[in-house]
Design an enzyme around this catalytic site. Sequence first.
Site, short mmCIF file in Angstrom:
data_model
loop_
_atom_site.label_atom_id
_atom_site.label_comp_id
_atom_site.label_asym_id
_atom_site.label_seq_id
_atom_site.Cartn_x
_atom_site.Cartn_y
_atom_site.Cartn_z
N HIS A 48 11.64 -5.38 1.85
CA HIS A 48 10.20 -5.10 1.87
C HIS A 48 9.85 -3.73 1.25
CE1 HIS A 48 6.13 -4.39 3.25
NE2 HIS A 48 6.55 -3.44 4.07
N HIS A 72 8.70 4.19 3.65
CA HIS A 72 7.43 4.14 4.37
C HIS A 72 7.50 3.57 5.79
CE1 HIS A 72 6.92 -0.11 3.02
NE2 HIS A 72 6.12 -0.22 4.06
N GLU A 76 8.39 4.75 11.66
CA GLU A 76 7.76 3.86 12.63
C GLU A 76 8.76 2.83 13.19
OE1 GLU A 76 4.78 4.17 13.74
OE2 GLU A 76 4.38 2.26 14.74
N ASP A 77 9.61 2.30 12.34
CA ASP A 77 10.40 1.14 12.74
C ASP A 77 11.90 1.39 12.94
OD1 ASP A 77 8.08 -0.26 12.61
OD2 ASP A 77 8.45 -1.14 10.64
N ASP A 139 1.98 -1.89 0.04
CA ASP A 139 2.59 -2.41 1.28
C ASP A 139 1.84 -3.67 1.71
OD1 ASP A 139 3.99 -2.47 3.76
OD2 ASP A 139 2.38 -1.33 4.72
N ASP A 259 -21.45 -20.62 -15.97
CA ASP A 259 -20.59 -19.75 -16.80
C ASP A 259 -19.15 -19.76 -16.33
OD1 ASP A 259 -21.32 -18.60 -14.49
OD2 ASP A 259 -21.97 -16.70 -15.35
MN MN Z 1 5.54 -1.88 5.39
#
Ligand code: MN
Length: 724
Positions: A48, A72, A76-77, A139, A259
Amino acid sequence: MMRQYELVERVTSYDPEADEDLLNRAYIYAMKAHGNQTRASGEAYFNHPLEVAAILTEMKLDTATIAAALLHDTVEDTEATQQELVEKFGEEIASLVDGLTKIKKLDMVTKEATQAENLRKLLLAMSKDVRVLLVKLADRLHNMRTLNHVKPEKRLRIAQETMEIYAPLAGRMGMQLIRDEMEDIAFQILNPDANKTIRDRLKRLHAESGDLLREIEQDLTRVLTDAGISASVKGREKRAYSIWRKMERKHLALDQLSDIFAFRVLVETVNDCYLALGNVHQTWRAVPEKFKDYISNPKQNDYRSLHTIVVGPHSMRVEMQIRTKLMHEIAERGVAAHALYKDVSEAKLAQLGVRVPAAESNAYRWLRHLMEVLQEGDSPKEFLEHTRLELFHDQVFCFTPKGQLIALPRGATPIDFAYAVHTSVGDSCVGCKVNGRHAPLVTRLNNGDEVEIVRSDAQTPPPAWEAIAITGKAKAAIRRATRAAIRKQFAGIGREIIESLVSKQKHVLTDKELAAAVPRLGHKNVDDALAAVGRGDLAGIDVLKALGLNIDEKEVRASRRKIGGAKKDAEGRASLPVRGAAAGVALKIHPVTGAVPGERIVGIVTPGEGITIYPIFAQALEKFDQEPERWVDLTWGVAEEGMRFPARLTITLINEVGALAQVTQVIGEHGGNIDELQLQARHGVRDFFDLTVLVEVFDIRHLNDIMNGLKSRPLVSAVDRVSG
Ligand code: MN
């Protein structure tokens, strides 16, 4: 999965100077940090951040951004810490990651459609560096691409959020390709039926006119080549979502959308754009009022192009966009494309039609430009709607524990927050937690703070809160509650007076009796009548008469002298409109004298406390005569509309029934607020008594009106300012 060297090669292909070692280290660090983590699809999690980095290489972004993209999700993870990132990758990259960690928390928040605009602003406000937003968009784009692996409920939520927040944001930043892709995926998830219907219809149209598209393409190319213009002409399929949006906006059925044929003409120079347009218009009839010149009038996101609709070959209406290749690049990749030209001279950029502010370092001037774009919006209307993205200066966005987003002016306190949630929450507020920790109610809230209000039903808001709160809603509610509390207090005083009078008659008063007497006194209910007695508007003797009791009137008067007023602190008013004090110094008005705009004032500095404002006539100033260094020259600035200021008055009244009523009546009629009221028996002079009143007024004129009004009353003998 993309290999390490592939990513590095991508970057060096557009930036030969790129720090390869840094990229390699970020790659390995992130890969190790994510370890065995997997995504919903079952693939390795590291794929990812790697894909996110890859998307950003398509925008040809700088090494720091690419490294931040790789890292990134680590803080957090994974076990990685912010501190570690600073040590290993430096402040710049660590702070980009920090920005991403912070805005990631927003994803946990429940979102309703009405909150979308606020959330978009919050996102911007929290992304101090535009590169944070670029990584966030990449992201989100990758998350959208892999959304089919996510549970249906979550999928809907993410699609909705993308449609409402991220796609418009990408659009505002001029990144059309990202916006289109986000919208297409989200539309498919949110409205599969509409998506299918429109796609089927487009497919059918395409089948019916497949050759037609190519024919028109060839006709157009021929016309332009004959005129000596080298151009690439491409028929372009309209997107299902943009058709649907148009149907919605113009309330059209699919059949009425004419159109659907659209062509893009890319030429070399600005001059060629106009030449091409002229030739097209000479060959085919232009549809009136459909021509737009976004080259001489670019959109705020720097979009440039000529748009026209002509009745083309086979009498088909054909929509055309004519622009240079550079304009096209910027239209699709947005301001990120400007990064491409960071080594080009100012003059060259101007020639190419790229606006950049002067005096910016080459590498980052496009960031500055982007901020300008974000602050403006697409059209004058939108410009107004988004009120210049106030977030950058004067708004903060906070959350309730349930995730409701509350927008407040900058400088707002938990008290403002509580009243913004609901008046009853504000009225019962006794404390607060900010981000899970107990915090004082004077705390200034920051973007993204989660605020929990601690409540107690026994609570009435202290009047002093009015000075702490900064929103009109909170101030008004506190005033209301204060008035109600004062009324209650007066009612209590009134009850005491009546009960003491009645007890002298050896009579025990029941509420029922009192209630029966109320209509005779011209009041709505018992509390009203008692408050009137407490305030002095209604004589206790009249109540006794209404009750059918008799009593010596002298005793009534004696009792009435005991009336006391509600005490209130007039200090610590927020943001007093006073000039002459250094920024950040605490200012308060002298609680004894008060001070109002329009009168001459001076400040006295008390180290560690701040500046106290005195009216120039205050006697209290005498004790500072020997300390000239403590004096500060102050002048009044312009007060916020409706802001009130305290002034204390001494009123000498003739001791007769109704005198006090005249005072409250005059002040009330002139729109003054009574903040504090004290009756004092005057020794030795039986027929007069003194009253001090702290009134709240708008300015000196307002105060003079009240003082003159008082002096004109027969029972008022003198009115003076208290000089301390
Ligand atoms: Mn992410």
